[in-house]
Motif scaffolding. Sequence first.
Motif, PDB file in Angstrom:
ATOM      1  N   ILE A 427       0.733  -1.277   0.005  1.00 47.61           N
ATOM      2  CA  ILE A 427       0.041  -0.138   0.048  1.00 47.61           C
ATOM      3  C   ILE A 427       0.817   1.345  -0.036  1.00 47.61           C
ATOM      4  O   ILE A 427       0.246   2.341  -0.255  1.00 47.61           O
ATOM      5  N   ALA A 428       2.217   1.057   0.210  1.00 45.76           N
ATOM      6  CA  ALA A 428       3.138   2.236   0.421  1.00 45.76           C
ATOM      7  C   ALA A 428       2.919   3.306  -0.955  1.00 45.76           C
ATOM      8  O   ALA A 428       2.674   4.555  -0.686  1.00 45.76           O
ATOM      9  N   LEU A 429       3.111   2.631  -1.902  1.00 48.88           N
ATOM     10  CA  LEU A 429       2.860   3.530  -3.188  1.00 48.88           C
ATOM     11  C   LEU A 429       1.585   4.306  -3.319  1.00 48.88           C
ATOM     12  O   LEU A 429       1.543   5.387  -3.850  1.00 48.88           O
ATOM     13  N   ALA A 430       0.491   3.559  -3.263  1.00 46.60           N
ATOM     14  CA  ALA A 430      -0.809   4.204  -3.175  1.00 46.60           C
ATOM     15  C   ALA A 430      -0.948   5.355  -2.202  1.00 46.60           C
ATOM     16  O   ALA A 430      -1.569   6.257  -2.477  1.00 46.60           O
ATOM     17  N   VAL A 431      -0.598   5.050  -1.072  1.00 43.94           N
ATOM     18  CA  VAL A 431      -0.560   5.986   0.075  1.00 43.94           C
ATOM     19  C   VAL A 431       0.237   7.275  -0.330  1.00 43.94           C
ATOM     20  O   VAL A 431      -0.440   8.346  -0.279  1.00 43.94           O
ATOM     21  N   GLU A 432       1.365   7.253  -0.694  1.00 42.47           N
ATOM     22  CA  GLU A 432       2.331   8.408  -1.095  1.00 42.47           C
ATOM     23  C   GLU A 432       1.675   8.787  -2.436  1.00 42.47           C
ATOM     24  O   GLU A 432       1.706  10.162  -2.265  1.00 42.47           O
ATOM     25  N   SER A 433       0.902   8.204  -3.421  1.00 41.08           N
ATOM     26  CA  SER A 433       0.436   8.809  -4.577  1.00 41.08           C
ATOM     27  C   SER A 433      -0.880   9.724  -3.927  1.00 41.08           C
ATOM     28  O   SER A 433      -1.080  10.775  -4.306  1.00 41.08           O
ATOM     29  N   ALA A 434      -1.490   9.253  -3.087  1.00 39.73           N
ATOM     30  CA  ALA A 434      -2.633  10.101  -2.664  1.00 39.73           C
ATOM     31  C   ALA A 434      -2.324  11.021  -1.653  1.00 39.73           C
ATOM     32  O   ALA A 434      -2.816  12.315  -1.779  1.00 39.73           O
ATOM     33  N   ARG A 435      -1.188  10.957  -1.001  1.00 41.11           N
ATOM     34  CA  ARG A 435      -0.711  12.192   0.016  1.00 41.11           C
ATOM     35  C   ARG A 435      -0.133  13.208  -0.946  1.00 41.11           C
ATOM     36  O   ARG A 435      -0.386  14.408  -0.686  1.00 41.11           O
ATOM     37  N   LEU A 436       0.617  12.917  -2.273  1.00 44.31           N
ATOM     38  CA  LEU A 436       1.196  13.937  -2.962  1.00 44.31           C
ATOM     39  C   LEU A 436       0.090  14.751  -3.774  1.00 44.31           C
ATOM     40  O   LEU A 436      -0.218  15.762  -4.120  1.00 44.31           O
ATOM     41  N   GLY A 437      -0.952  13.752  -4.002  1.00 49.19           N
ATOM     42  CA  GLY A 437      -2.520  14.538  -4.540  1.00 49.19           C
ATOM     43  C   GLY A 437      -2.883  15.540  -3.591  1.00 49.19           C
ATOM     44  O   GLY A 437      -3.457  16.548  -4.099  1.00 49.19           O
ATOM     45  N   GLU A 438      -2.901  14.944  -2.408  1.00 53.53           N
ATOM     46  CA  GLU A 438      -3.609  16.017  -1.416  1.00 53.53           C
ATOM     47  C   GLU A 438      -2.782  17.235  -1.277  1.00 53.53           C
ATOM     48  O   GLU A 438      -3.396  18.423  -0.908  1.00 53.53           O
ATOM     49  N   LEU A 439      -1.503  16.879  -0.974  1.00 50.22           N
ATOM     50  CA  LEU A 439      -0.730  18.316  -0.971  1.00 50.22           C
ATOM     51  C   LEU A 439      -0.644  19.278  -2.141  1.00 50.22           C
ATOM     52  O   LEU A 439      -0.663  20.388  -2.142  1.00 50.22           O
ATOM     53  N   GLU A 440      -0.985  18.705  -3.396  1.00 52.37           N
ATOM     54  CA  GLU A 440      -1.051  19.552  -4.597  1.00 52.37           C
ATOM     55  C   GLU A 440      -2.404  20.396  -4.424  1.00 52.37           C
ATOM     56  O   GLU A 440      -2.484  21.542  -4.636  1.00 52.37           O
ATOM     57  N   ARG A 441      -3.585  19.732  -4.072  1.00 51.73           N
ATOM     58  CA  ARG A 441      -4.625  20.317  -3.864  1.00 51.73           C
ATOM     59  C   ARG A 441      -4.630  21.390  -2.768  1.00 51.73           C
ATOM     60  O   ARG A 441      -5.305  22.694  -2.735  1.00 51.73           O
ATOM     61  N   LEU A 442      -3.960  21.025  -1.664  1.00 53.10           N
ATOM     62  CA  LEU A 442      -3.746  22.177  -0.622  1.00 53.10           C
ATOM     63  C   LEU A 442      -2.718  23.209  -1.244  1.00 53.10           C
ATOM     64  O   LEU A 442      -3.302  24.335  -0.869  1.00 53.10           O
ATOM     65  N   ARG A 443      -1.819  23.024  -2.014  1.00 52.17           N
ATOM     66  CA  ARG A 443      -1.061  24.036  -2.603  1.00 52.17           C
ATOM     67  C   ARG A 443      -1.925  24.715  -3.420  1.00 52.17           C
ATOM     68  O   ARG A 443      -1.904  26.183  -3.364  1.00 52.17           O
ATOM     69  N   ARG A 444      -2.777  24.372  -4.058  1.00 49.47           N
ATOM     70  CA  ARG A 444      -3.385  25.257  -5.188  1.00 49.47           C
ATOM     71  C   ARG A 444      -4.600  26.054  -4.233  1.00 49.47           C
ATOM     72  O   ARG A 444      -4.556  27.172  -4.587  1.00 49.47           O
TER      73      ARG A 444
END
Length: 874
Positions: A427-444
């Motif tokens: 699950i590590a890769l899926a979690v990291e991908s979702a985390r990066l997506g969340e960070l990108e939404r937060l950044r915007r």
Amino acid sequence: MGSAVITARAAATFDPVGRSVATARAFVRDTLQGWGYTDVVDDAVVLTSELVTNAVVHAGTAADVLCLRTEDGVRVEVSDHYPEREIPLQSSGLDFGSPDREGGRGLLLCAALASRWGVEYTPEHKHVWFQLDLPERPVGIRSAGPVLPTALLPVADERVRVAVVQIDGSGAIASWNDDAAFLFGYAADQVAGKQLTDFAAWPHTPGTSTGIADALRLSRWEGSYGIRGADGRVIPVYASHLRVRDTQGEPSTVCLLVRDHERAVLQTPVRAPVDSSNDSRTADPFEVFIGSPAPDDLDGLLQRTVERARDMLDADAAFLLLATDDETELEVRATTGLPSARQRFARVPVEAGTNRYSSARMPAVHEDLTAVPGAVPLLTNTGMRSVVTVPLKVEGRLTGSLGVAAEAAGRYSNEEALRLQFAADRIALAVESARLGELERLRRGSLSFLVEASDLLAGTLDRDQTLALMAQMTVPTLATWCAVYTIADQLAEPYLSYVLHEDEERIDGLKELLASIAPPDPVPTPGARIWPAPAQAGHEAALRVSTRTLGRDAPLSMGAAARTTLETASAVGGETVVLPLVARNRVIGMLTLGKPSDEHFRQEILELAEDLSRRAALALDNARLYSERVSISQSLQRSLLPPGLPDVPNVEIEVIYRAAGEGNEVGGDFYDVFPIRDGAYGFAIGDVCGTGPEAAAVTGLARHALRLLAREGFRGPAVLERLNAAIMDEGERSRFLTLLYGELWPQEDGSALLKVVCAGHPLPLRLRQDGSVEAAADPQPLLGVMDDLELYEQEVTLEPGDVLLCVTDGVTERREGTRMLGDDGLAEVLSVCTGLTAGAVAGRILRAVERFAAEPASDDMAILAMRVPEPDTF
């Protein structure tokens, strides 16, 4: 738009002024939210802001904004009317330059954020367009799971209560069962008819696009949010919504709510994929562990992960922590079987040691935590004895940690650690991908937030309004409550200047609590630091109230003051952070942000708050400097005005003075009335060339020189000749001056004798009782032009009922287009003032001047009226 079908459009035009940028942002935000396109609002607002800025600020033309809606996205077009302005095209090979420079930044952002974008020209204008596609999100899938043996069923701590809440078509609460009253503390009659959104604590994190209103419109929905209870605390719940229709055909929504840690009661089990060939090697290990479909949001994925990890090892609790970018800290993001509200977003260091998360980079098994206290800080005082933790790694980099725990000691061995590590690797890769997506939404979302915050802060120079804006921008977007401390100077103590809570009824209690404790130290170190004092003070106050309540002989209901104290203690019971407000290398205050009981700040929120504090500090310091300069200017200007009008026997005197320009109290026009000696009074009205501070400086020189020379015994011509010499001595700073100066002697017969000198000034007008108006002096040379002047004075006798009116050219030169009031117009207004007091005459002249033109006066104005009253009015 190609082949896409346009389903709605909205257009607006904005004038080429700076405030149009904020108006355009609001237009796009309101339009997209009205269409239900909340997923792309933040990106659209940022891009529109940059493109409209290019049009109205850089190109200097009006901006036309057009929003087009399709089934799968939105297109926004921004047009200006300056087609010859060069636009760097993506295919032209031109350099976009630095993203920090003003020009071209909008196109650079289009390239980074938009799905598609372009620039188009016409003979009359050009427009830049961008398109944002909506993300594809499954609404939800229901499935049935296998029958579980009794031993494998989820364990409930107590009687499971299911709140049943029915919401009508308008979003109002129609029914509320007994379990809902027990869980949330509200009786049914307290909530009936109120909106569910008044109680739902939906996340306010920038970048979060869905809301409770969206969830209530879906036919079926499951997920987590919070309900704010009667005591003010947010209770995490897991909800299952079903939209139904009554016998009359009216739609409503039935909501089933349980405590979040009891979500297994409502959560739809997901069927694992069935392999008909019985070849387990073809099954996706990730889907075997998580289930299919996997949650498409990070929080849902993390919560599903800890629940499956707990069930896999038959544990009592499980938790998942995510690492910060530098891998020095771990942040609690999901738990089950633990008090999640208390731990969510709490952070612990990775390195081993007291209160540190040991062995985070390797699998670890602790057979008994009582033997190694502090090894896993998250489990302190939770009753857990044995725990196994494994790292989440992506390409060798630590991204998080997954752990399960049990109340019994010695439950886990290396075998369980290997099983958990295998699942973590899946699950590590899926979690990291979702985390990066969340960070990108937060950044915007953060970028959009900071753009609007900067615009609001730049729009005011008022200190109190700046303080209010700082607090209102942080609550509730970044924090539950906010306090702003200000520091007047280097030696002053921090002062509590502004307090705000998202619940207005708690502001007074919060302010009282913060005033009772010492303010935080004004440390200039950048970044947020923990301030434990409010939580400690709130805890102590709540303890005192509880002790007094328990010590009563008779069970009495708790008083209002005690309830306020407990609610305030709950409000400050979570994490409190302090950010310094540093401007021009000096700490000018502190921004304090707080959470309610047992809540922590996310690192991304703290970084956003730090960016905001830097902008707010500069805005606050600019407001302070502006206020100081205004205060100094007003004090100096007031010192140039006469202290007051003397009481002259048998003579009415009234003065009206208006200085042109915002913030000016004194300009180039001036007046004075003062006693010279027994029975004699001096009066003057003058006009210095120009307006503003330079003219005011000559005003002060003239007024004080007149008083000094007159009291030395000089007659009118001698006074003005010496004043002329003083003005000429100013050299390059000298300005020519028109001046009407006179001396007044009240007579025993009720009349008044005046001796006047009119040096280049508008002639004084005398109004007789019969309504006739005549000039009361002859014109003579103005001052400040020639060294040698030969002036003379003229005598005027005012009989009872006569009025002498003296004005500056701001009155006579009042214009409306090509028309001017002039001397004749002034005389006409004065002629109808017979029988009026001096104050009424001056007031009528002022109203006539103001009504002559629609625009505000652009020149200084002074009106001096003197009247000898008739004998029966003495």
